[in-house]
Design a protein around this motif. Structure first.
Motif, PDB file in Angstrom:
ATOM      1  N   LEU A  88       0.923  -1.337  -0.118  1.00 11.56           N
ATOM      2  CA  LEU A  88      -0.220   0.069  -0.050  1.00 11.56           C
ATOM      3  C   LEU A  88       0.822   1.213  -0.012  1.00 11.56           C
ATOM      4  N   LEU A  89       1.932   1.167   0.712  1.00 12.42           N
ATOM      5  CA  LEU A  89       2.866   2.395   0.535  1.00 12.42           C
ATOM      6  C   LEU A  89       3.640   2.410  -0.519  1.00 12.42           C
ATOM      7  N   THR A  90       3.910   1.346  -1.159  1.00 13.14           N
ATOM      8  CA  THR A  90       4.615   1.612  -2.604  1.00 13.14           C
ATOM      9  C   THR A  90       3.581   2.101  -3.632  1.00 13.14           C
ATOM     10  N   PHE A  91       2.111   1.663  -3.455  1.00 12.05           N
ATOM     11  CA  PHE A  91       1.080   2.063  -4.353  1.00 12.05           C
ATOM     12  C   PHE A  91       0.713   3.765  -4.212  1.00 12.05           C
ATOM     13  N   ALA A  99      -4.292   7.478  -5.026  1.00 13.87           N
ATOM     14  CA  ALA A  99      -4.497   7.054  -3.606  1.00 13.87           C
ATOM     15  C   ALA A  99      -5.081   8.141  -2.614  1.00 13.87           C
ATOM     16  N   TYR A 100      -4.812   9.316  -3.108  1.00 13.13           N
ATOM     17  CA  TYR A 100      -5.366  10.279  -2.151  1.00 13.13           C
ATOM     18  C   TYR A 100      -6.727  10.517  -2.246  1.00 13.13           C
ATOM     19  N   LEU A 101      -7.385  10.243  -3.421  1.00 13.12           N
ATOM     20  CA  LEU A 101      -8.718  10.335  -4.033  1.00 13.12           C
ATOM     21  C   LEU A 101      -9.487   9.196  -3.393  1.00 13.12           C
ATOM     22  N   TYR A 104      -9.081  10.070   0.780  1.00 14.82           N
ATOM     23  CA  TYR A 104      -9.949  11.039   1.464  1.00 14.82           C
ATOM     24  C   TYR A 104     -11.387  11.346   0.973  1.00 14.82           C
ATOM     25  N   LEU A 105     -11.614  10.769  -0.309  1.00 14.44           N
ATOM     26  CA  LEU A 105     -12.870  10.966  -0.713  1.00 14.44           C
ATOM     27  C   LEU A 105     -13.759   9.576  -0.865  1.00 14.44           C
ATOM     28  N   ALA A 106     -13.108   8.414  -1.426  1.00 11.54           N
ATOM     29  CA  ALA A 106     -14.050   7.341  -1.566  1.00 11.54           C
ATOM     30  C   ALA A 106     -14.251   6.651  -0.212  1.00 11.54           C
ATOM     31  N   THR A 107     -13.068   6.562   0.679  1.00 12.98           N
ATOM     32  CA  THR A 107     -13.451   5.696   1.897  1.00 12.98           C
ATOM     33  C   THR A 107     -14.253   6.564   3.005  1.00 12.98           C
TER      34      THR A 107
END
Length: 124
Positions: A88-91, A99-101, A104-107
């Motif tokens: 996950l950190l690599t992704f 990753a930020y979408l 911070y948005l989907a989750t």
């Protein structure tokens, strides 16, 4: 890949945290008044053995199980979870925007939708 693997040596920092938290159920057993792990405020709870024995033993068992799990974590590790975390950190480093979408948005949308679904399912 193994799910649980024994550490070469016991992690002393984790064991120290477990021993520190073990003070609470010991004090509860000695005094007859169990207090929860929260600080003075919203999560703080104090239960007497004489007034509410079921809740008292629930708090003692809960605190003891937390301490035992932390002691377990001092000796054992979970390599599968560690590798998933590293992936996950690599992704996140490779695809920052996606990753930020997702983070911070989907989750938050999915968590709120799940809460509303569970509330409607259980008629709350």
């Amino acid at each position: 890949m193994k799910i649980v693997k024994a550490r070469d040596r016991i992690n002393k920092a984790i064991l120290g945290a477990a021993l520190t938290l073990a003070i609470m159920p010991i004090i509860g057993l000695l005094t007859g008044t169990a207090f929860s792990m929260g600080l003075y405020g919203i999560n703080y709870e104090e239960v007497s053995l004489q007034n509410n024995p079921e809740q008292y033993w629930f708090v003692i068992k809960l605190e003891t199980s937390v301490v035992l799990f932390i002691v377990f974590r001092a000796k054992f590790t979970f390599p599968l979870f560690d590798s998933i975390y590293q992936a996950l950190l690599t992704f996140r480093d490779k695809y920052k925007l996606i990753a930020y979408l997702l983070l911070y948005l989907a989750t938050p949308i999915l968590v709120v939708a799940l809460c509303f679904f569970l509330m409607s399912f259980f008629n709350l």
